[in-house]
Design an enzyme around this catalytic site. Structure first.
Site, PDB file in Angstrom:
ATOM      1  N   SER A 118       0.838  -1.209   0.000  1.00  0.00           N
ATOM      2  CA  SER A 118       0.000   0.000   0.000  1.00  0.00           C
ATOM      3  C   SER A 118       0.867   1.251   0.000  1.00  0.00           C
ATOM      4  CB  SER A 118      -0.858   0.077   1.260  1.00  0.00           C
ATOM      5  OG  SER A 118      -1.484  -1.104   1.539  1.00  0.00           O
ATOM      6  N   HIS A 139      -0.882  -2.248  -7.321  1.00  0.00           N
ATOM      7  CA  HIS A 139      -1.621  -1.894  -6.107  1.00  0.00           C
ATOM      8  C   HIS A 139      -3.124  -2.031  -6.355  1.00  0.00           C
ATOM      9  CE1 HIS A 139      -2.844   1.338  -2.975  1.00  0.00           C
ATOM     10  NE2 HIS A 139      -2.872   0.134  -2.446  1.00  0.00           N
ATOM     11  N   GLU A 151      -3.339   0.480  -9.423  1.00  0.00           N
ATOM     12  CA  GLU A 151      -2.182   1.328  -9.717  1.00  0.00           C
ATOM     13  C   GLU A 151      -1.022   0.442 -10.164  1.00  0.00           C
ATOM     14  OE1 GLU A 151      -2.630   5.239  -6.888  1.00  0.00           O
ATOM     15  OE2 GLU A 151      -1.895   3.433  -5.936  1.00  0.00           O
ATOM     16  N   ASN A 190      -4.049   6.854  -2.882  1.00  0.00           N
ATOM     17  CA  ASN A 190      -3.997   6.965  -1.416  1.00  0.00           C
ATOM     18  C   ASN A 190      -3.400   8.297  -0.987  1.00  0.00           C
ATOM     19  OD1 ASN A 190      -5.188   4.579  -0.874  1.00  0.00           O
ATOM     20  ND2 ASN A 190      -3.317   3.449  -0.405  1.00  0.00           N
TER      21      ASN A 190
HETATM   22  N1  LIG Z   1      -6.306  -4.783   3.122  1.00  0.00           N
HETATM   23  C1  LIG Z   1      -6.369  -3.748   2.288  1.00  0.00           C
HETATM   24  O1  LIG Z   1      -7.359  -2.998   2.251  1.00  0.00           O
HETATM   25  C2  LIG Z   1      -5.211  -3.483   1.351  1.00  0.00           C
HETATM   26  C3  LIG Z   1      -5.422  -2.686   0.208  1.00  0.00           C
HETATM   27  C4  LIG Z   1      -4.362  -2.488  -0.698  1.00  0.00           C
HETATM   28  C5  LIG Z   1      -3.119  -3.061  -0.447  1.00  0.00           C
HETATM   29  N2  LIG Z   1      -2.939  -3.808   0.697  1.00  0.00           N
HETATM   30  C6  LIG Z   1      -1.612  -4.407   0.910  1.00  0.00           C
HETATM   31  O2  LIG Z   1      -1.676  -5.784   0.530  1.00  0.00           O
HETATM   32  C7  LIG Z   1      -0.778  -6.557   1.346  1.00  0.00           C
HETATM   33  C8  LIG Z   1      -1.551  -7.661   2.027  1.00  0.00           C
HETATM   34  O3  LIG Z   1      -2.566  -7.099   2.821  1.00  0.00           O
HETATM   35  P1  LIG Z   1      -3.784  -7.981   3.378  1.00  0.00           P
HETATM   36  O4  LIG Z   1      -4.763  -7.004   3.927  1.00  0.00           O
HETATM   37  O5  LIG Z   1      -4.214  -8.989   2.354  1.00  0.00           O
HETATM   38  O6  LIG Z   1      -3.050  -8.750   4.582  1.00  0.00           O
HETATM   39  P2  LIG Z   1      -3.590  -9.988   5.449  1.00  0.00           P
HETATM   40  O7  LIG Z   1      -3.086  -9.772   6.809  1.00  0.00           O
HETATM   41  O8  LIG Z   1      -5.056 -10.205   5.226  1.00  0.00           O
HETATM   42  O9  LIG Z   1      -2.845 -11.260   4.776  1.00  0.00           O
HETATM   43  C9  LIG Z   1      -1.460 -11.418   4.764  1.00  0.00           C
HETATM   44  C10 LIG Z   1      -1.168 -12.907   4.521  1.00  0.00           C
HETATM   45  O10 LIG Z   1       0.233 -13.045   4.286  1.00  0.00           O
HETATM   46  C11 LIG Z   1       0.631 -14.283   4.844  1.00  0.00           C
HETATM   47  N3  LIG Z   1       2.083 -14.294   5.029  1.00  0.00           N
HETATM   48  C12 LIG Z   1       2.834 -13.660   5.961  1.00  0.00           C
HETATM   49  N4  LIG Z   1       4.138 -13.933   5.789  1.00  0.00           N
HETATM   50  C13 LIG Z   1       4.223 -14.751   4.708  1.00  0.00           C
HETATM   51  C14 LIG Z   1       5.295 -15.388   4.009  1.00  0.00           C
HETATM   52  N5  LIG Z   1       6.553 -15.226   4.410  1.00  0.00           N
HETATM   53  N6  LIG Z   1       5.002 -16.171   2.953  1.00  0.00           N
HETATM   54  C15 LIG Z   1       3.729 -16.342   2.548  1.00  0.00           C
HETATM   55  N7  LIG Z   1       2.657 -15.780   3.162  1.00  0.00           N
HETATM   56  C16 LIG Z   1       2.911 -14.990   4.221  1.00  0.00           C
HETATM   57  C17 LIG Z   1      -0.145 -14.372   6.147  1.00  0.00           C
HETATM   58  O11 LIG Z   1      -0.205 -15.710   6.633  1.00  0.00           O
HETATM   59  C18 LIG Z   1      -1.514 -13.815   5.717  1.00  0.00           C
HETATM   60  O12 LIG Z   1      -2.382 -14.856   5.291  1.00  0.00           O
HETATM   61  C19 LIG Z   1      -0.109  -5.553   2.307  1.00  0.00           C
HETATM   62  O13 LIG Z   1       1.096  -5.135   1.763  1.00  0.00           O
HETATM   63  C20 LIG Z   1      -1.131  -4.417   2.355  1.00  0.00           C
HETATM   64  O14 LIG Z   1      -0.525  -3.179   2.700  1.00  0.00           O
HETATM   65  C21 LIG Z   1      -3.951  -4.042   1.582  1.00  0.00           C
END
Ligand SMILES: NC(=O)c1ccc[n+]([C@@H]2O[C@H](COP(=O)([O-])OP(=O)(O)OC[C@H]3O[C@@H](n4cnc5c(N)ncnc54)[C@H](O)[C@@H]3O)[C@@H](O)[C@H]2O)c1
Length: 290
Positions: A118, A139, A151, A190
């Site tokens: 993000s 993104h 993005e 963002n």
């Molecule tokens: N949630 C949102 O609204 C949103 C929006 C845009 C971007 N993002 C970005 O997307 C990314 C993921 O966010 P999310 O909300 O899906 O997170 P989340 O917490 O829902 O999921 C993260 C997953 O990654 C897994 N994980 C952790 N370490 C790992 C590894 N070494 N190998 C494989 N899997 C691993 C965890 O077990 C978990 O299932 C982040 O960088 C976040 O900033 C999130």
């Protein structure tokens, strides 16, 4: 454009959505996570979401056909055959860089590597790779199956070809690429949102208006589904403060300095829905009290 297989690292909220939209467009997916539990939940969630789209007549294929394109794995080996790898694990630079290093040993020379971060600059994540020229930011927005914008971010070492590949891929899966030509904190959407949210918080801080009135106004005047305070309670004020602070640290631009009211609310544990109180108050079922 031809895409054989996309390997998605991280089966959380975003990884699930990305895997789903790719599978719906006929792409084979390997969804990876360190947690088998997360993978099991992911398959259930995606199945549920795809079923909803099929029930509403928005997909012509069966749930079984679409789900048949998604495999899961706790290892990275299958990334070997991927055209594109999308990393979507926790927002933690070290964790992301570790994964990138491991992927480096597995993927082919032509594989495009992408991160769904993000806020972390793409160049910083890509610096852990020996093939940073093939590295881009993709993104996606939450919920991925509903949000049409993605993005596409060019890191400082990204080649024109890799950047173009990102834009073509986004169109291929039925979404619209928003091109980010320079690797800047918060990217575009963002970044704009951040400033407008912080202005809304300052207006409340200065006693100019209430969160209720600002939310109502933003919905009615600008056609937003939710106002900035309603959205903040959903996202989490703690999460927002982290994003704003890291952008400020990166830019040292006072416009990005988080307003006092936000910092105080986070100190008080008023994170939003998840703690029952943020800009608004919530009951144990997560419903607004007022
Ligand atoms: N949630 C949102 O609204 C949103 C929006 C845009 C971007 N993002 C970005 O997307 C990314 C993921 O966010 P999310 O909300 O899906 O997170 P989340 O917490 O829902 O999921 C993260 C997953 O990654 C897994 N994980 C952790 N370490 C790992 C590894 N070494 N190998 C494989 N899997 C691993 C965890 O077990 C978990 O299932 C982040 O960088 C976040 O900033 C999130």
């Amino acid at each position: 454009m031809e895409i054989g297989m996309v390997f998605v690292v991280g089966a959380g909220t975003m990884g699930n959505g990305i895997a789903q939209v790719c599978a719906q467009k006929g792409i084979s997916i390997v969804l990876n996570d360190i947690s088998q539990d997360a993978l099991d939940k992911a398959v259930k969630n995606i199945n549920w979401s795809v079923s909803k789209f099929v029930d509403k007549g928005r997909l012509s294929e069966s749930v079984e056909t679409i789900m048949g394109r998604i495999q899961t794995s706790t290892g990275l080996d299958e990334a070997r055959n991927a055209d594109l790898v999308i990393e979507a694990v926790f927002e933690d630079l070290k964790v992301k860089q570790e994964i990138v290093k491991k992927l480096d040993e597995v993927v082919g020379d032509k594989t495009i590597l992408a991160s769904n971060t993000s806020a972390i600059p793409i160049t910083e994540i890509a610096s852990a790779s020996t093939r940073s020229e093939n590295f881009i930011g993709l993104h996606f927005f939450n919920p991925v199956p509903m949000m049409a914008a993605v993005e596409v971010i060019r890191g400082i070492t990204t080649t024109d070809e890799a950047f173009q590949y990102g834009a073509d891929f986004v169109r291929y899966i039925g979404k619209e690429p928003i091109l980010v030509n320079r690797d800047i904190a918060g990217f575009i959407l963002n970044r704009i949102n951040m400033l407008s949210n912080m202005e809304a918080y300052r207006l409340v801080e200065q006693g100019v208006a209430t969160p209720e009135d600002i939310d109502k106004g933003m919905r009615l005047a600008f056609g937003r589904k939710m106002g900035p305070f309603e959205t903040a309670d959903l996202v989490g004020l703690d999460v927002q403060l982290m994003a704003y602070s890291s952008t400020y640290e990166e830019e040292k631009d006072p416009r990005f300095y988080p307003p006092t009211i936000l910092r105080r609310k986070v100190l008080a544990g008023h994170f939003g829905r998840k703690t029952g109180r943020g800009w608004y108050e919530y009951d144990e079922n997560g419903n607004r009290k007022d």
